[in-house]
Motif scaffolding. Structure first.
Motif, PDB file in Angstrom:
ATOM      1  N   GLN A 101       0.834  -1.208   0.000  1.00 54.96           N
ATOM      2  CA  GLN A 101       0.000   0.000   0.000  1.00 54.96           C
ATOM      3  C   GLN A 101       0.867   1.255   0.000  1.00 54.96           C
ATOM      4  OE1 GLN A 101      -2.359   0.632   3.533  1.00 54.96           O
ATOM      5  NE2 GLN A 101      -3.839   1.886   2.422  1.00 54.96           N
ATOM      6  N   GLN A 145       1.005   4.028  -3.075  1.00 56.72           N
ATOM      7  CA  GLN A 145       0.339   5.286  -2.759  1.00 56.72           C
ATOM      8  C   GLN A 145       1.136   6.514  -3.171  1.00 56.72           C
ATOM      9  OE1 GLN A 145      -0.589   5.173   1.442  1.00 56.72           O
ATOM     10  NE2 GLN A 145      -2.762   4.821   1.040  1.00 56.72           N
ATOM     11  N   TYR A 158      -5.651  -2.117  -4.908  1.00 57.71           N
ATOM     12  CA  TYR A 158      -4.837  -1.046  -5.489  1.00 57.71           C
ATOM     13  C   TYR A 158      -4.957  -0.977  -7.006  1.00 57.71           C
ATOM     14  CZ  TYR A 158      -3.090  -2.103  -0.875  1.00 57.71           C
ATOM     15  OH  TYR A 158      -3.027  -2.392   0.464  1.00 57.71           O
TER      16      TYR A 158
END
Length: 342
Positions: free
Chosen positions: A142, A146, A214
């Motif tokens: 993550q 990001q 994602y």
């Protein structure tokens, strides 16, 4: 730790020597590549002189005894650190389960590749090291994805327990609203993958988590058969290595032509789940993956009842009667050249 890595260029050795934890550190290779150690088995590279367009995760060792992809990734890391490969894209390497890698086992307490997409936090199951590791790995992915609006890719590299009629194949995570890309299948086909399984349901695998959480182009990629460290013939993965080098060192994703005649598409038609302790297969333990059965032929027995093939040419993949009750014992697939791709 990171200075030792820069000097010795052997991330596998460093990981196995520090299986529980390595503190976060940063450094650079000359003036062109940033190197970040996030944890044991987690290493990130960032180009410093170009603007990357892709974030790529290469994970291996999610099962500790699946060593060929680990050795392949370790070679790539060595060549990046030695400046034999200069990156154009952001890249994360993950060695998933170092304790199991040391023991030479699939897992220590629980199958790590059944603990992603939040399953690690299931309150009905006691926590363990694999559950804690799954939580950390998801948080690292993550964090990696990001940081910007780049294209996202995750190739989770494995080897299979048994032989296969397709030596290298990939599992495409379930995503009913978004067909898989011909570009991605062409890339993996050029990397030596000649069969693709289109999954039929949500799962708790690493690649599925990256796909659904994602929106990464994510695949579980099987690269041959399980072998101990040092016994892999990595020349068999030359095409895989070549294509991985291309995707991390070129400024754009490799433009390849999708050639359906060079691969086989399979549709997962059902999972065989184990409900009783007496579950057993009707075939030998050395039966290769993708072996086909006639309609009505017995595949397994459970609770004194036969389980039979529902389709002509139905094939078995990943059969494992030793899984815990409630888990998947096998996938059943059929060839389907009408699968929609984008």
């Amino acid at each position: 730790m990171l200075q030792q890595l820069l000097q010795q260029a052997n991330f596998l050795e460093l990981t196995l020597a520090n299986p529980a934890f390595m503190a976060e550190e940063r450094a650079a290779i000359a003036d062109h590549t940033g190197v970040e150690l996030w944890d044991t088995g987690v290493l990130v590279f960032t180009p410093l002189q170009t603007v990357p367009t892709e974030d790529i995760v290469l994970s291996s060792g999610i099962h500790g005894n699946e060593t060929a992809p680990i050795e392949l990734c370790n070679q790539l890391i060595h060549d990046i650190l030695q400046q034999k490969i200069v990156l154009q894209q952001r890249l994360m390497f993950i060695f998933g389960n170092p304790p199991a890698m040391i023991e030479g086992t699939r897992f220590v307490t629980e199958n790590l590749n059944r603990l992603f997409n939040g399953e690690y936090a299931n309150p009905s199951v006691a926590t363990n090291e694999e559950r804690q590791r799954a939580a950390k790995l998801e948080s690292y992915v993550q964090r990696f994805f990001q940081s910007g609006g780049r294209s996202r890719f995750h190739y989770d590299l494995h080897t299979a327990i048994r032989r296969s009629h397709h030596q290298r194949f990939a599992i495409c995570p379930f995503r009913p609203e978004k067909p898989h890309l011909k570009q991605q299948l062409a890339f993996l086909n050029a990397a030596g993958v000649d069969a693709f399984l289109m999954h039929h349901e949500a799962t708790t695998t690493f690649s599925y988590a990256s796909s659904v959480k994602y929106q990464a182009e994510a695949f579980t990629v099987e690269l041959g058969k399980v072998m101990p460290f040092g016994q892999n013939d990595l020349s068999q993965l030359a095409a895989t290595r070549e294509m991985l080098i291309r995707v991390i060192s070129e400024s754009e994703f490799p433009a390849l032509t999708y050639q359906p005649e060079n691969l086989v598409l399979y549709r997962v038609c059902r999972s065989l789940n184990k409900h009783f302790a007496d579950f057993t297969f009707a075939f030998s333990n050395d039966l290769p993956n993708f072996t086909q059965f006639a309609k009505g032929e017995v595949l397994a027995y459970e609770n004194n009842q036969p389980i039979t093939a529902e389709y002509a040419g139905e094939a078995i993949v990943f059969p494992n009667a030793q899984v815990p009750i409630g888990q998947r014992a096998a996938l059943c697939v059929i060839a389907d050249d009408a699968i929609t791709l984008a």
